[in-house]
Design a protein around this motif. Structure first.
Motif, PDB file in Angstrom:
ATOM      1  N   PRO A 134       0.815  -1.224   0.000  1.00 57.33           N
ATOM      2  CA  PRO A 134       0.000   0.000   0.000  1.00 57.33           C
ATOM      3  C   PRO A 134       0.847   1.273   0.000  1.00 57.33           C
ATOM      4  O   PRO A 134       2.048   1.231   0.304  1.00 57.33           O
ATOM      5  CB  PRO A 134      -0.784  -0.113   1.307  1.00 57.33           C
ATOM      6  N   SER A 135       0.202   2.386  -0.295  1.00 59.26           N
ATOM      7  CA  SER A 135       0.839   3.700  -0.209  1.00 59.26           C
ATOM      8  C   SER A 135       0.725   4.231   1.211  1.00 59.26           C
ATOM      9  O   SER A 135       0.000   3.693   2.041  1.00 59.26           O
ATOM     10  CB  SER A 135       0.185   4.677  -1.190  1.00 59.26           C
ATOM     11  N   GLU A 136       1.443   5.330   1.471  1.00 59.69           N
ATOM     12  CA  GLU A 136       1.593   5.809   2.845  1.00 59.69           C
ATOM     13  C   GLU A 136       0.262   6.157   3.522  1.00 59.69           C
ATOM     14  O   GLU A 136       0.024   5.769   4.671  1.00 59.69           O
ATOM     15  CB  GLU A 136       2.550   7.017   2.886  1.00 59.69           C
ATOM     16  N   TYR A 137      -0.636   6.870   2.834  1.00 57.01           N
ATOM     17  CA  TYR A 137      -1.879   7.261   3.489  1.00 57.01           C
ATOM     18  C   TYR A 137      -2.748   6.039   3.768  1.00 57.01           C
ATOM     19  O   TYR A 137      -3.514   6.005   4.744  1.00 57.01           O
ATOM     20  CB  TYR A 137      -2.638   8.303   2.666  1.00 57.01           C
ATOM     21  N   ALA A 138      -2.626   5.008   2.920  1.00 57.09           N
ATOM     22  CA  ALA A 138      -3.388   3.782   3.131  1.00 57.09           C
ATOM     23  C   ALA A 138      -2.881   3.046   4.369  1.00 57.09           C
ATOM     24  O   ALA A 138      -3.673   2.412   5.089  1.00 57.09           O
ATOM     25  CB  ALA A 138      -3.284   2.882   1.906  1.00 57.09           C
ATOM     26  N   ILE A 139      -1.581   3.135   4.622  1.00 56.48           N
ATOM     27  CA  ILE A 139      -1.021   2.478   5.805  1.00 56.48           C
ATOM     28  C   ILE A 139      -1.611   3.086   7.073  1.00 56.48           C
ATOM     29  O   ILE A 139      -1.957   2.373   8.021  1.00 56.48           O
ATOM     30  CB  ILE A 139       0.513   2.570   5.795  1.00 56.48           C
ATOM     31  N   SER A 140      -1.729   4.413   7.105  1.00 61.23           N
ATOM     32  CA  SER A 140      -2.342   5.071   8.261  1.00 61.23           C
ATOM     33  C   SER A 140      -3.742   4.530   8.513  1.00 61.23           C
ATOM     34  O   SER A 140      -4.116   4.215   9.652  1.00 61.23           O
ATOM     35  CB  SER A 140      -2.409   6.587   8.039  1.00 61.23           C
ATOM     36  N   LYS A 141      -4.514   4.399   7.451  1.00 61.89           N
ATOM     37  CA  LYS A 141      -5.890   3.909   7.561  1.00 61.89           C
ATOM     38  C   LYS A 141      -5.912   2.446   7.987  1.00 61.89           C
ATOM     39  O   LYS A 141      -6.712   2.047   8.852  1.00 61.89           O
ATOM     40  CB  LYS A 141      -6.605   4.087   6.223  1.00 61.89           C
ATOM     41  N   MET A 142      -5.036   1.649   7.407  1.00 64.99           N
ATOM     42  CA  MET A 142      -5.006   0.224   7.724  1.00 64.99           C
ATOM     43  C   MET A 142      -4.577  -0.012   9.169  1.00 64.99           C
ATOM     44  O   MET A 142      -5.073  -0.932   9.834  1.00 64.99           O
ATOM     45  CB  MET A 142      -4.072  -0.500   6.752  1.00 64.99           C
ATOM     46  N   LYS A 143      -3.673   0.825   9.668  1.00 64.79           N
ATOM     47  CA  LYS A 143      -3.278   0.729  11.075  1.00 64.79           C
ATOM     48  C   LYS A 143      -4.469   1.029  11.985  1.00 64.79           C
ATOM     49  O   LYS A 143      -4.732   0.308  12.949  1.00 64.79           O
ATOM     50  CB  LYS A 143      -2.140   1.710  11.370  1.00 64.79           C
ATOM     51  N   GLU A 144      -5.194   2.084  11.666  1.00 64.10           N
ATOM     52  CA  GLU A 144      -6.352   2.484  12.468  1.00 64.10           C
ATOM     53  C   GLU A 144      -7.404   1.380  12.540  1.00 64.10           C
ATOM     54  O   GLU A 144      -8.060   1.209  13.573  1.00 64.10           O
ATOM     55  CB  GLU A 144      -6.996   3.741  11.874  1.00 64.10           C
ATOM     56  N   GLU A 145      -7.552   0.654  11.450  1.00 67.36           N
ATOM     57  CA  GLU A 145      -8.608  -0.348  11.361  1.00 67.36           C
ATOM     58  C   GLU A 145      -8.123  -1.758  11.683  1.00 67.36           C
ATOM     59  O   GLU A 145      -8.846  -2.741  11.456  1.00 67.36           O
ATOM     60  CB  GLU A 145      -9.253  -0.291   9.974  1.00 67.36           C
ATOM     61  N   GLY A 146      -6.899  -1.862  12.215  1.00 73.77           N
ATOM     62  CA  GLY A 146      -6.383  -3.165  12.640  1.00 73.77           C
ATOM     63  C   GLY A 146      -6.166  -4.147  11.515  1.00 73.77           C
ATOM     64  O   GLY A 146      -6.334  -5.363  11.693  1.00 73.77           O
ATOM     65  N   MET A 147      -5.766  -3.653  10.351  1.00 75.83           N
ATOM     66  CA  MET A 147      -5.609  -4.508   9.177  1.00 75.83           C
ATOM     67  C   MET A 147      -4.179  -4.977   8.953  1.00 75.83           C
ATOM     68  O   MET A 147      -3.906  -5.682   7.969  1.00 75.83           O
ATOM     69  CB  MET A 147      -6.103  -3.756   7.929  1.00 75.83           C
ATOM     70  N   LEU A 148      -3.258  -4.598   9.838  1.00 72.54           N
ATOM     71  CA  LEU A 148      -1.851  -4.948   9.646  1.00 72.54           C
ATOM     72  C   LEU A 148      -1.293  -5.690  10.851  1.00 72.54           C
ATOM     73  O   LEU A 148      -1.713  -5.473  11.989  1.00 72.54           O
ATOM     74  CB  LEU A 148      -1.019  -3.675   9.413  1.00 72.54           C
ATOM     75  N   LEU A 149      -0.319  -6.551  10.584  1.00 71.41           N
ATOM     76  CA  LEU A 149       0.423  -7.230  11.635  1.00 71.41           C
ATOM     77  C   LEU A 149       1.759  -6.523  11.825  1.00 71.41           C
ATOM     78  O   LEU A 149       2.361  -6.062  10.848  1.00 71.41           O
ATOM     79  CB  LEU A 149       0.660  -8.694  11.256  1.00 71.41           C
ATOM     80  N   PRO A 150       2.240  -6.425  13.056  1.00 74.40           N
ATOM     81  CA  PRO A 150       3.553  -5.784  13.271  1.00 74.40           C
ATOM     82  C   PRO A 150       4.673  -6.613  12.674  1.00 74.40           C
ATOM     83  O   PRO A 150       4.596  -7.845  12.602  1.00 74.40           O
ATOM     84  CB  PRO A 150       3.651  -5.710  14.801  1.00 74.40           C
ATOM     85  N   LEU A 151       5.723  -5.923  12.244  1.00 71.45           N
ATOM     86  CA  LEU A 151       6.888  -6.587  11.660  1.00 71.45           C
ATOM     87  C   LEU A 151       7.868  -6.992  12.761  1.00 71.45           C
ATOM     88  O   LEU A 151       8.031  -6.288  13.757  1.00 71.45           O
ATOM     89  CB  LEU A 151       7.593  -5.652  10.673  1.00 71.45           C
ATOM     90  N   ASP A 152       8.537  -8.107  12.537  1.00 72.69           N
ATOM     91  CA  ASP A 152       9.617  -8.540  13.422  1.00 72.69           C
ATOM     92  C   ASP A 152      10.930  -8.103  12.794  1.00 72.69           C
ATOM     93  O   ASP A 152      11.425  -8.738  11.860  1.00 72.69           O
ATOM     94  CB  ASP A 152       9.570 -10.061  13.588  1.00 72.69           C
ATOM     95  N   HIS A 153      11.497  -7.000  13.267  1.00 67.80           N
ATOM     96  CA  HIS A 153      12.705  -6.441  12.654  1.00 67.80           C
ATOM     97  C   HIS A 153      13.899  -7.379  12.754  1.00 67.80           C
ATOM     98  O   HIS A 153      14.835  -7.278  11.950  1.00 67.80           O
ATOM     99  CB  HIS A 153      13.037  -5.092  13.293  1.00 67.80           C
TER     100      HIS A 153
END
Length: 357
Positions: A89-108
Motif C-alpha cells: 500500500p501507499s503511505e496514506y493507506a497504511i495510516s488507515k489500515m493501522k487504524e482499522e487493525g488490518m496490519l500485523l507488526p513486523l519482526d525487525h
C-alpha cells in the motif's frame, strides 16, 4: 425413508469429493497448501525474475495478485476472504489500515536488510519506527512535457499549465488527490488542506483549466504522451521515467511550488497465513542487488541506499528522479484525511470532471 437417507449420503459424498478435487486443483496452482506465499501488489510493479529467484532460494511458491488502487486493495483485505501474506500500500493507506487493525507488526529481527535503507525514508509520520511497513519505492508527482511541441518552452510551475496557449494540450491522471493537490499547490496551499474555502477555490481554478485539458486518463497516459498525442502530462515520476525512455524529447519537472512525495511500502496484512515467508520475502526484496534489479525493471526510485551502488550512474545522478530534497519546493506526503474529507476531495474532483463535459 431409507432412500432419502441414501440420497442424502450420496449428495454428501459427491460434495466432499468435489471439494477435495477443487482443493487439489487450487493447491497444484498455488492457491492453497503449506508452501505458498501470496503477494498483493500493483500491476507490473516487480521484476518477474526476482519472484522466480525467491522461489528457488526459499522453496516457497509465490502467488502474485494485483490491484489498481489502494481503496480496492484495502476493501479486499478487509473482507478477509483471501489470504494475502504481503501487500504494497501507499503511505496514506497504511495510516488507515493501522487504524482499522488490518496490519500485523513486523519482526525487525527477521529483516536484517533494513540496514541498507536510506534513513530519510524511515520513521516517517505514517508509520513511526516502521512498526508495520518498510519502503518499497518512492517518487514525486510532477509534469512531463514535450518542449519541441511547445515551441521550445520549458515548464517550471504548476501555474504554467493555465497558459492560454496550451489549449487541448494537457493530460491528467485520474486521481482526486493528485489533481486537487496540483490545484492546491498552485495556490500555495498544502495538498493535505482541509479548509473548505481553499478546496472550493482550488476546484474553481481547476474549472478554469478545462480548455487546456485534453483528457483525464489512467495507465494509457504513458502511451499517449510517448506517442505525442499531447504535449503535457501530470504524472508520477516513475511513469515519467518510462515515458522518457520511450521518447527522449520529453522532460520531467517537479514544480517549484511543491508537490507530493509518495511512498509505496511492504506490509503484512492481518490475513497473512505465512508470516515467516512474508518476512523472508520482504527481506529478500531489501537485498541491495535485488532492490537495484527491481528499480531498473520498474523504473521507480528505490529507497535502498546500498542498491544505488549497483545501478547505472546516469540513473542515480538524475535529479529528476533522485532529487536533492533541498533543491526543490515543498514536498509533502499524503495524509490520511479521514472518510469525510476524502469524500469531499472525491466529490470536488468528480464535479471538475463533469464540468469538462
Amino acid at each position: 425413508m431409507r432412500r432419502l437417507v441414501q440420497s442424502f449420503a450420496a449428495v454428501l459424498l459427491i460434495t466432499a469429493a468435489l471439494l477435495y478435487i477443487s482443493y487439489r486443483l487450487n493447491e497444484s496452482e498455488g492457491y492453497a497448501g503449506n508452501h505458498t506465499l501470496t503477494v498483493y501488489n500493483w500491476g507490473d510493479y516487480i521484476d518477474p525474475k526476482l519472484i522466480k529467484e525467491f522461489e528457488k532460494e526459499t522453496g516457497w511458491k509465490v502467488i502474485y495478485q494485483t490491484f489498481d488502487s489502494n481503496e480496492a486493495m484495502m476493501a479486499k483485505i478487509a473482507q478477509g476472504g483471501t489470504t494475502f501474506d504481503v501487500a504494497v500500500p501507499s503511505e496514506y493507506a497504511i495510516s488507515k489500515m493501522k487504524e482499522e487493525g488490518m496490519l500485523l507488526p513486523l519482526d525487525h529481527s527477521k529483516l536484517p536488510n533494513l540496514k541498507y535503507l536510506d534513513p530519510r525514508f524511515l520513521n516517517l509520520s505514517f508509520d513511526p519506527g516502521n512498526q508495520y511497513s518498510v519502503p518499497y519505492f518512492w517518487g514525486t508527482v510532477g509534469i512531463v512535457y514535450n518542449s519541441e511541441m511547445l515551441g521550445g518552452k520549458k515548464l517550471t510551475s504548476w501555474n504554467d499549465l493555465w497558459n492560454k496557449d496550451l489549449r487541448n494540450q494537457i493530460l491528467l491522471v485520474d486521481g482526486a488527490r493528485e489533481v486537487m493537490g496540483m490545484a492546491l499547490n498552485s495556490l500555495h496551499y498544502s495538498l493535505n488542506d482541509t479548509n473548505q474555502a481553499h478546496l472550493l477555490q482550488a476546484k474553481r481554478k481547476l474549472d478554469s483549466l478545462t480548455p487546456n485539458v485534453k483528457a483525464i486518463v489512467g495507465d494509457e497516459i504513458k502511451m499517449l504522451l510517448a506517442n505525442e498525442e499531447a504535449a503535457i502530462g501530470v504524472v508520477w515520476s516513475g511513469d515519467a521515467a518510462e515515458i522518457i525512455a520511450e521518447n527522449d524529447k520529453l522532460d520531467y519537472v517537479v514544480p517549484k511550488e511543491g508537490s507530493n512525495l509518495w511512498f509505496d511500502n511492504m506490509v503484512i496484512p492481518k490475513t497473512a497465513k505465512n508470516i515467516e515467508g512474508a518476512h523472508q520475502f520482504i527481506n529478500f526484496m531489501l537485498d541491495p542487488k535485488h532492490a537495484a534489479a527491481n528499480a531498473e525493471y520498474v523504473g521507480y526510485s528505490t529507497p535502498n541506499k546500498k542498491a544505488l551502488e549497483y545501478m547505472p550512474k546516469e540513473v542515480v545522478k538524475d535529479q529528476r528522479f533522485y532529487p536533492d530534497f533541498h533543491s526543490i519546493g515543498r514536498l509533502e506526503v499524503y495524509e490520511n484525511l479521514g472518510k469525510r474529507m476524502l469524500a469531499d476531495y472525491n466529490e470536488l474532483f468528480l464535479e471538475f470532471k463533469m464540468h469538462r463535459k
